[in-house]
Design an enzyme around this catalytic site. Structure first.
Site, PDB file in Angstrom:
ATOM      1  N   HIS A 139      33.217  31.760  36.842  1.00 43.57           N
ATOM      2  CA  HIS A 139      33.311  32.096  35.545  1.00 43.57           C
ATOM      3  C   HIS A 139      34.387  31.363  34.808  1.00 43.57           C
ATOM      4  O   HIS A 139      34.948  30.315  35.227  1.00 43.57           O
ATOM      5  CB  HIS A 139      33.891  33.608  35.161  1.00 43.57           C
ATOM      6  N   HIS A 182      37.588  30.706  36.582  1.00 45.94           N
ATOM      7  CA  HIS A 182      37.603  29.512  37.484  1.00 45.94           C
ATOM      8  C   HIS A 182      37.514  28.068  36.859  1.00 45.94           C
ATOM      9  O   HIS A 182      38.106  27.039  37.287  1.00 45.94           O
ATOM     10  CB  HIS A 182      36.354  29.483  38.576  1.00 45.94           C
ATOM     11  N   GLN A 230      46.906  33.029  37.228  1.00 45.70           N
ATOM     12  CA  GLN A 230      48.116  34.021  36.995  1.00 45.70           C
ATOM     13  C   GLN A 230      47.429  35.490  37.292  1.00 45.70           C
ATOM     14  O   GLN A 230      47.866  36.153  37.500  1.00 45.70           O
ATOM     15  CB  GLN A 230      48.648  33.845  35.596  1.00 45.70           C
ATOM     16  N   LYS A 231      45.997  35.343  36.891  1.00 49.31           N
ATOM     17  CA  LYS A 231      45.173  36.746  37.122  1.00 49.31           C
ATOM     18  C   LYS A 231      45.655  37.288  38.534  1.00 49.31           C
ATOM     19  O   LYS A 231      45.987  38.518  38.536  1.00 49.31           O
ATOM     20  CB  LYS A 231      43.763  36.300  37.062  1.00 49.31           C
ATOM     21  N   GLY A 291      33.719  31.952  44.654  1.00 51.08           N
ATOM     22  CA  GLY A 291      32.245  31.657  43.666  1.00 51.08           C
ATOM     23  C   GLY A 291      31.950  32.986  42.836  1.00 51.08           C
ATOM     24  O   GLY A 291      32.807  33.507  42.349  1.00 51.08           O
TER      25      GLY A 291
HETATM   26  P1  AMP Z   1      38.899  34.075  43.097  1.00 51.36           P
HETATM   27  O1  AMP Z   1      37.223  33.496  43.086  1.00 51.36           O
HETATM   28  O2  AMP Z   1      38.580  35.603  42.541  1.00 51.36           O
HETATM   29  O3  AMP Z   1      39.233  34.003  44.542  1.00 51.36           O
HETATM   30  O4  AMP Z   1      39.445  33.361  42.405  1.00 51.36           O
HETATM   31  C1  AMP Z   1      39.658  31.967  42.575  1.00 51.36           C
HETATM   32  C2  AMP Z   1      41.044  31.410  41.740  1.00 51.36           C
HETATM   33  O5  AMP Z   1      40.678  31.621  40.276  1.00 51.36           O
HETATM   34  C3  AMP Z   1      42.225  32.123  42.011  1.00 51.36           C
HETATM   35  O6  AMP Z   1      43.370  31.426  41.772  1.00 51.36           O
HETATM   36  C4  AMP Z   1      42.191  33.129  40.716  1.00 51.36           C
HETATM   37  O7  AMP Z   1      43.390  33.415  40.362  1.00 51.36           O
HETATM   38  C5  AMP Z   1      41.682  32.388  39.566  1.00 51.36           C
HETATM   39  N1  AMP Z   1      41.045  33.259  38.658  1.00 51.36           N
HETATM   40  C6  AMP Z   1      40.188  34.286  38.745  1.00 51.36           C
HETATM   41  N2  AMP Z   1      40.148  34.846  37.807  1.00 51.36           N
HETATM   42  C7  AMP Z   1      40.703  34.261  36.858  1.00 51.36           C
HETATM   43  C8  AMP Z   1      40.956  34.231  35.323  1.00 51.36           C
HETATM   44  N3  AMP Z   1      40.480  35.351  34.793  1.00 51.36           N
HETATM   45  N4  AMP Z   1      41.788  33.413  34.688  1.00 51.36           N
HETATM   46  C9  AMP Z   1      42.196  32.407  35.432  1.00 51.36           C
HETATM   47  N5  AMP Z   1      42.223  32.269  36.724  1.00 51.36           N
HETATM   48  C10 AMP Z   1      41.681  33.077  37.304  1.00 51.36           C
END
Ligand code: AMP
Length: 284
Positions: free
Chosen positions: A33, A36, A147-148, A30
């Site tokens: 941005h 996501h 990929q982050k 959640g």
């Molecule tokens: P999170 O909410 O941080 O667990 O991220 C959920 C998904 O979004 C994961 O697969 C992350 O790698 C991806 N994600 C987070 N930030 C970015 C970004 N800046 N660019 C691309 N994918 C992202």
């Protein structure tokens, strides 16, 4: 967009999409941005239906980490998910994912021993466990990751293959702010001075990529180049810099251009810890 809460409701919504329907799934924590949303839009482009989950997974946070302060904005998240074309948003409670008596965990060995896994004990056990549950309920055709979180993609690829989860994994490029900072929900913790300083992660990676493009193959010299850029930013405290094999994540002595490498780093700004990476692709 349908909003569901329990495992049962989500399984029902999945069944209603139809067994033969291609489903793209985007698991998130959640505070969404563009990073996501790029995954959701891609899922919707490549599949007949897109499902996203929002779940701040307690088992992947260490005891001193930011579980209780992790940013949340459910209403905002639902609005942007709908705009991005999401068909089903799954918002489970902790007790929906980990009901009383829950006692099964997924431990991916080897690739979890280094980098983030070494600094955040138990983190990838929590990630692998929750993603296995989410995949088993949603039963997507494809699952989309950024990929982050480079090591996360390596760990989950291993798990999906080892446990024969039957999901195609898609890894999408890191989405960045105009100045190069990788988008992250945790960027919201930064004060203005830290936010300005945080571009140093990207600058360090770019400097190292440039050195590699200029012919530098010695991994220690590349690590030093990254460290020196970070040292030039007084608000930045480096946690690690790494030049690793892109598959095993083992630290390299020399980069073999035929294999390429993963450059990655973690840097603290006060209490906020940020990560970033770039892939040096294999050259033929
Ligand atoms: P999170 O909410 O941080 O667990 O991220 C959920 C998904 O979004 C994961 O697969 C992350 O790698 C991806 N994600 C987070 N930030 C970015 C970004 N800046 N660019 C691309 N994918 C992202």
């Amino acid at each position: 967009m349908k909003v569901v809460r329990t495992r049962g409701e989500c399984a029902q919504a999945r069944a209603e999409l139809g067994l033969g329907t291609t489903v793209g799934f985007v698991p998130t924590m959640g505070y969404l941005h563009e990073g996501h949303l790029s995954l959701v839009r891609r899922a919707k482009t490549e599949c007949a239906a897109a499902v996203a989950s929002i779940f701040v997974n307690p088992t992947q946070f260490g005891p001193t980490e930011d579980l209780s302060t992790y940013p949340r904005d459910l209403d905002g998240d639902l609005a942007v998910l709908e705009q991005a074309g999401c068909d089903v948003a799954w918002l489970p409670e902790v007790a929906d994912i980990y009901p009383p008596g829950f006692s099964t965990f997924v431990d991916v060995e080897g690739v979890t021993a280094v980098l983030e896994g070494a600094r955040r004990p138990g983190h990838f056990r929590g990630v692998a466990t929750v993603v296995a549950i989410l995949l088993n309920v949603v039963r997507p055709t494809r699952a989309y990751f950024g990929q982050k979180d480079a090591q996360q993609t390596v760990v989950l690829r291993r798990m999906i293959e080892d446990l024969a989860l039957g999901v195609d994994m898609v890894v999408a490029p890191t989405v960045r702010e105009p100045d190069g900072l990788a988008m992250s929900s945790r960027n919201s913790y930064l004060d203005p001075a830290q936010r300005a300083a945080a571009v140093v992660l990207h600058r360090a990676l770019q400097a190292t990529r440039t050195a590699y493009a200029g012919g530098e193959r010695d991994a220690d010299r590349l690590r030093t180049a990254m460290t020196e850029v970070i040292a030039g930013e007084p608000l930045a405290e480096p946690d690690y810099v790494s030049v690793a094999d892109p598959d095993s994540l083992a630290e390299l002595a020399t980069i073999d251009p035929a294999r390429g490498a993963l450059l990655s780093l973690a840097v603290r700004f006060g209490r906020t810890r940020l990560i970033d990476n770039v892939v040096l692709p294999p050259s033929r």
